[in-house]
Structures are given as structure tokens and as C-alpha cells.
Design a protein around this motif. Structure first.
Motif, PDB file in Angstrom:
ATOM      1  N   ALA A  27       0.830  -1.215   0.000  1.00 47.11           N
ATOM      2  CA  ALA A  27       0.000   0.000   0.000  1.00 47.11           C
ATOM      3  C   ALA A  27       0.861   1.259   0.000  1.00 47.11           C
ATOM      4  O   ALA A  27       0.431   2.303  -0.507  1.00 47.11           O
ATOM      5  N   THR A  28       2.090   1.183   0.550  1.00 42.74           N
ATOM      6  CA  THR A  28       2.975   2.354   0.519  1.00 42.74           C
ATOM      7  C   THR A  28       3.629   2.511  -0.846  1.00 42.74           C
ATOM      8  O   THR A  28       3.995   3.617  -1.238  1.00 42.74           O
ATOM      9  N   LEU A  29       3.794   1.417  -1.557  1.00 39.55           N
ATOM     10  CA  LEU A  29       4.434   1.447  -2.876  1.00 39.55           C
ATOM     11  C   LEU A  29       3.487   1.887  -3.986  1.00 39.55           C
ATOM     12  O   LEU A  29       3.903   2.572  -4.928  1.00 39.55           O
ATOM     13  N   ASP A  30       2.233   1.483  -3.895  1.00 41.24           N
ATOM     14  CA  ASP A  30       1.275   1.722  -4.984  1.00 41.24           C
ATOM     15  C   ASP A  30       1.204   3.178  -5.446  1.00 41.24           C
ATOM     16  O   ASP A  30       1.252   3.436  -6.657  1.00 41.24           O
ATOM     17  N   PRO A  31       1.119   4.175  -4.558  1.00 42.27           N
ATOM     18  CA  PRO A  31       1.038   5.562  -5.038  1.00 42.27           C
ATOM     19  C   PRO A  31       2.293   6.025  -5.785  1.00 42.27           C
ATOM     20  O   PRO A  31       2.252   7.010  -6.512  1.00 42.27           O
ATOM     21  N   PHE A  32       3.402   5.303  -5.603  1.00 44.79           N
ATOM     22  CA  PHE A  32       4.677   5.683  -6.220  1.00 44.79           C
ATOM     23  C   PHE A  32       5.057   4.732  -7.359  1.00 44.79           C
ATOM     24  O   PHE A  32       6.178   4.768  -7.858  1.00 44.79           O
ATOM     25  N   HIS A  33       4.115   3.892  -7.756  1.00 42.68           N
ATOM     26  CA  HIS A  33       4.313   2.939  -8.855  1.00 42.68           C
ATOM     27  C   HIS A  33       5.514   2.037  -8.590  1.00 42.68           C
ATOM     28  O   HIS A  33       6.234   1.664  -9.518  1.00 42.68           O
ATOM     29  N   GLY A  34       5.719   1.689  -7.312  1.00 38.43           N
ATOM     30  CA  GLY A  34       6.798   0.781  -6.955  1.00 38.43           C
ATOM     31  C   GLY A  34       6.343  -0.657  -7.098  1.00 38.43           C
ATOM     32  O   GLY A  34       5.187  -0.984  -6.823  1.00 38.43           O
ATOM     33  N   ARG A  35       7.272  -1.497  -7.552  1.00 38.87           N
ATOM     34  CA  ARG A  35       6.931  -2.920  -7.692  1.00 38.87           C
ATOM     35  C   ARG A  35       8.132  -3.775  -7.297  1.00 38.87           C
ATOM     36  O   ARG A  35       9.277  -3.440  -7.587  1.00 38.87           O
ATOM     37  N   PHE A  36       7.831  -4.870  -6.637  1.00 36.63           N
ATOM     38  CA  PHE A  36       8.889  -5.805  -6.264  1.00 36.63           C
ATOM     39  C   PHE A  36       9.423  -6.500  -7.502  1.00 36.63           C
ATOM     40  O   PHE A  36       8.648  -6.995  -8.322  1.00 36.63           O
ATOM     41  N   VAL A  37      10.731  -6.532  -7.628  1.00 43.08           N
ATOM     42  CA  VAL A  37      11.405  -7.269  -8.703  1.00 43.08           C
ATOM     43  C   VAL A  37      12.011  -8.539  -8.101  1.00 43.08           C
ATOM     44  O   VAL A  37      11.952  -9.606  -8.700  1.00 43.08           O
ATOM     45  N   ILE A  38      12.611  -8.399  -6.917  1.00 40.49           N
ATOM     46  CA  ILE A  38      13.146  -9.522  -6.142  1.00 40.49           C
ATOM     47  C   ILE A  38      12.640  -9.336  -4.725  1.00 40.49           C
ATOM     48  O   ILE A  38      12.654  -8.226  -4.193  1.00 40.49           O
ATOM     49  N   HIS A  39      12.204 -10.431  -4.118  1.00 37.48           N
ATOM     50  CA  HIS A  39      11.733 -10.317  -2.737  1.00 37.48           C
ATOM     51  C   HIS A  39      12.170 -11.524  -1.916  1.00 37.48           C
ATOM     52  O   HIS A  39      11.392 -12.427  -1.641  1.00 37.48           O
ATOM     53  N   GLY A  40      13.457 -11.543  -1.586  1.00 36.06           N
ATOM     54  CA  GLY A  40      13.993 -12.430  -0.589  1.00 36.06           C
ATOM     55  C   GLY A  40      14.180 -13.900  -0.860  1.00 36.06           C
ATOM     56  O   GLY A  40      14.388 -14.639   0.089  1.00 36.06           O
ATOM     57  N   PRO A  41      14.148 -14.386  -2.086  1.00 37.86           N
ATOM     58  CA  PRO A  41      14.424 -15.816  -2.240  1.00 37.86           C
ATOM     59  C   PRO A  41      15.891 -16.087  -1.961  1.00 37.86           C
ATOM     60  O   PRO A  41      16.718 -15.187  -2.082  1.00 37.86           O
ATOM     61  N   PRO A  42      16.209 -17.312  -1.585  1.00 35.99           N
ATOM     62  CA  PRO A  42      17.634 -17.632  -1.420  1.00 35.99           C
ATOM     63  C   PRO A  42      18.367 -17.409  -2.746  1.00 35.99           C
ATOM     64  O   PRO A  42      17.864 -17.753  -3.807  1.00 35.99           O
ATOM     65  N   ALA A  43      19.545 -16.807  -2.658  1.00 35.61           N
ATOM     66  CA  ALA A  43      20.327 -16.521  -3.857  1.00 35.61           C
ATOM     67  C   ALA A  43      21.337 -17.632  -4.089  1.00 35.61           C
ATOM     68  O   ALA A  43      21.887 -18.189  -3.143  1.00 35.61           O
ATOM     69  N   GLU A  44      21.582 -17.930  -5.332  1.00 33.09           N
ATOM     70  CA  GLU A  44      22.653 -18.860  -5.682  1.00 33.09           C
ATOM     71  C   GLU A  44      23.925 -18.039  -5.817  1.00 33.09           C
ATOM     72  O   GLU A  44      24.084 -17.267  -6.761  1.00 33.09           O
ATOM     73  N   VAL A  45      24.811 -18.172  -4.872  1.00 36.55           N
ATOM     74  CA  VAL A  45      26.053 -17.398  -4.854  1.00 36.55           C
ATOM     75  C   VAL A  45      27.051 -18.091  -5.768  1.00 36.55           C
ATOM     76  O   VAL A  45      27.407 -19.239  -5.545  1.00 36.55           O
ATOM     77  N   VAL A  46      27.495 -17.399  -6.815  1.00 36.31           N
ATOM     78  CA  VAL A  46      28.456 -17.980  -7.755  1.00 36.31           C
ATOM     79  C   VAL A  46      29.849 -17.373  -7.608  1.00 36.31           C
ATOM     80  O   VAL A  46      30.811 -17.914  -8.142  1.00 36.31           O
ATOM     81  N   GLU A  47      29.964 -16.251  -6.909  1.00 42.07           N
ATOM     82  CA  GLU A  47      31.256 -15.635  -6.593  1.00 42.07           C
ATOM     83  C   GLU A  47      31.146 -15.001  -5.222  1.00 42.07           C
ATOM     84  O   GLU A  47      30.184 -14.304  -4.940  1.00 42.07           O
ATOM     85  N   GLY A  48      32.143 -15.201  -4.389  1.00 40.56           N
ATOM     86  CA  GLY A  48      32.169 -14.569  -3.080  1.00 40.56           C
ATOM     87  C   GLY A  48      31.164 -15.183  -2.125  1.00 40.56           C
ATOM     88  O   GLY A  48      30.759 -16.330  -2.275  1.00 40.56           O
ATOM     89  N   ALA A  49      30.768 -14.391  -1.154  1.00 35.93           N
ATOM     90  CA  ALA A  49      29.808 -14.825  -0.133  1.00 35.93           C
ATOM     91  C   ALA A  49      28.669 -13.818  -0.063  1.00 35.93           C
ATOM     92  O   ALA A  49      28.864 -12.628  -0.287  1.00 35.93           O
ATOM     93  N   TRP A  50      27.502 -14.289   0.241  1.00 39.25           N
ATOM     94  CA  TRP A  50      26.345 -13.402   0.362  1.00 39.25           C
ATOM     95  C   TRP A  50      25.481 -13.894   1.514  1.00 39.25           C
ATOM     96  O   TRP A  50      24.584 -14.717   1.320  1.00 39.25           O
ATOM     97  N   PRO A  51      25.761 -13.401   2.709  1.00 45.47           N
ATOM     98  CA  PRO A  51      24.919 -13.807   3.837  1.00 45.47           C
ATOM     99  C   PRO A  51      23.587 -13.068   3.791  1.00 45.47           C
ATOM    100  O   PRO A  51      23.548 -11.862   3.566  1.00 45.47           O
ATOM    101  N   GLY A  52      22.516 -13.776   3.947  1.00 43.04           N
ATOM    102  CA  GLY A  52      21.212 -13.134   4.001  1.00 43.04           C
ATOM    103  C   GLY A  52      20.433 -13.231   2.707  1.00 43.04           C
ATOM    104  O   GLY A  52      20.633 -14.137   1.907  1.00 43.04           O
ATOM    105  N   SER A  53      19.552 -12.278   2.523  1.00 39.60           N
ATOM    106  CA  SER A  53      18.687 -12.264   1.346  1.00 39.60           C
ATOM    107  C   SER A  53      18.640 -10.849   0.786  1.00 39.60           C
ATOM    108  O   SER A  53      19.220  -9.923   1.345  1.00 39.60           O
TER     109      SER A  53
END
Length: 122
Positions: A27-53
Motif C-alpha cells: 500500500a505504501t508502494l502503490d502511489p509511487f508505482h513501486g513494484r517488487f522485482v526480487i523479494h527475498g528468495p535464497p540466492a545462488e552465490v556464484v562468486e564470493g559470499a552473500w549472507p542473508g537475502s
């Protein structure tokens, strides 16, 4: 030119406030035409380390992204997330259609010849 809100969320704790945040953020995004592109799925790390989401939200432009983040509606729910999840959030301008990284390389090369030229960006 599109802009993005990017969050690197490192220490997530499940808490009722997080569920409320998730229920209210769209509801906070809608007036600003914001849209989720990525929302927290586990990432496949192919270089380095990425703790979290990660979370990536697209906006029409950087001014709109800033307006959303500063909006009373978003500020009202922000602590629901920040009190329970450690992370970093950035607002950043994207590149437009037709972006060519060779042009970036040419600008960086030109900067090498100037004192103080920044050639550290990739």
C-alpha cells in the motif's frame, strides 16, 4: 530512467512485526508505482559470499524512490522492519534502454588521464 530500492537483509528474525510490515508495504508502494522485482528468495552465490537475502523494488525514477522512502505511509511502518532485521538499504538510479558498458569504459579511460580520475567503478 528507472530507479531501485535495494535491500541486503542479513539477520532476519521472524516476528509478528515483520508479518505486519509485509502486509502493509504494498500500500505504501502503490502511489509511487513501486513494484517488487526480487523479494527475498535464497540466492545462488556464484562468486564470493552473500549472507542473508535481498529485496529489489523498481520505481519510475530516483525522485519517486526518494519520495516513497520519505513518505509518511512508509515511515510509519519502517520500524516494523528495522527493529527486527539487520541490513543495508540503497536507492540507486538504473540504466536506461540502450545502455552500453563500452561507453562507461571510455569515460573511465578518459578519467585515468586526469588527476583524481576515478577508475574504481565496475
Amino acid at each position: 530512467m528507472p530507479a531501485y530500492g535495494f535491500a541486503h537483509l542479513r539477520s532476519r528474525r521472524h516476528h509478528p512485526d515483520i508479518l505486519e510490515y509485509l502486509e502493509r508495504i504494498q500500500a505504501t508502494l502503490d502511489p509511487f508505482h513501486g513494484r517488487f522485482v526480487i523479494h527475498g528468495p535464497p540466492a545462488e552465490v556464484v562468486e564470493g559470499a552473500w549472507p542473508g537475502s535481498m529485496v529489489l523494488i523498481e520505481f519510475p525514477d530516483l525522485a519517486t524512490a526518494h519520495a516513497w522512502y520519505a513518505s509518511p505511509a512508509y515511515q510509519e511502518i519502517l520500524s516494523l522492519r528495522t527493529d527486527h532485521i539487520e541490513g543495508d538499504v540503497l536507492l540507486i538510479e538504473g540504466v536506461g534502454p540502450g545502455y552500453d558498458p563500452r561507453e562507461r569504459a571510455a569515460k573511465l579511460r578518459a578519467g585515468e588521464a586526469r588527476p583524481g580520475g576515478d577508475d574504481t567503478e565496475a
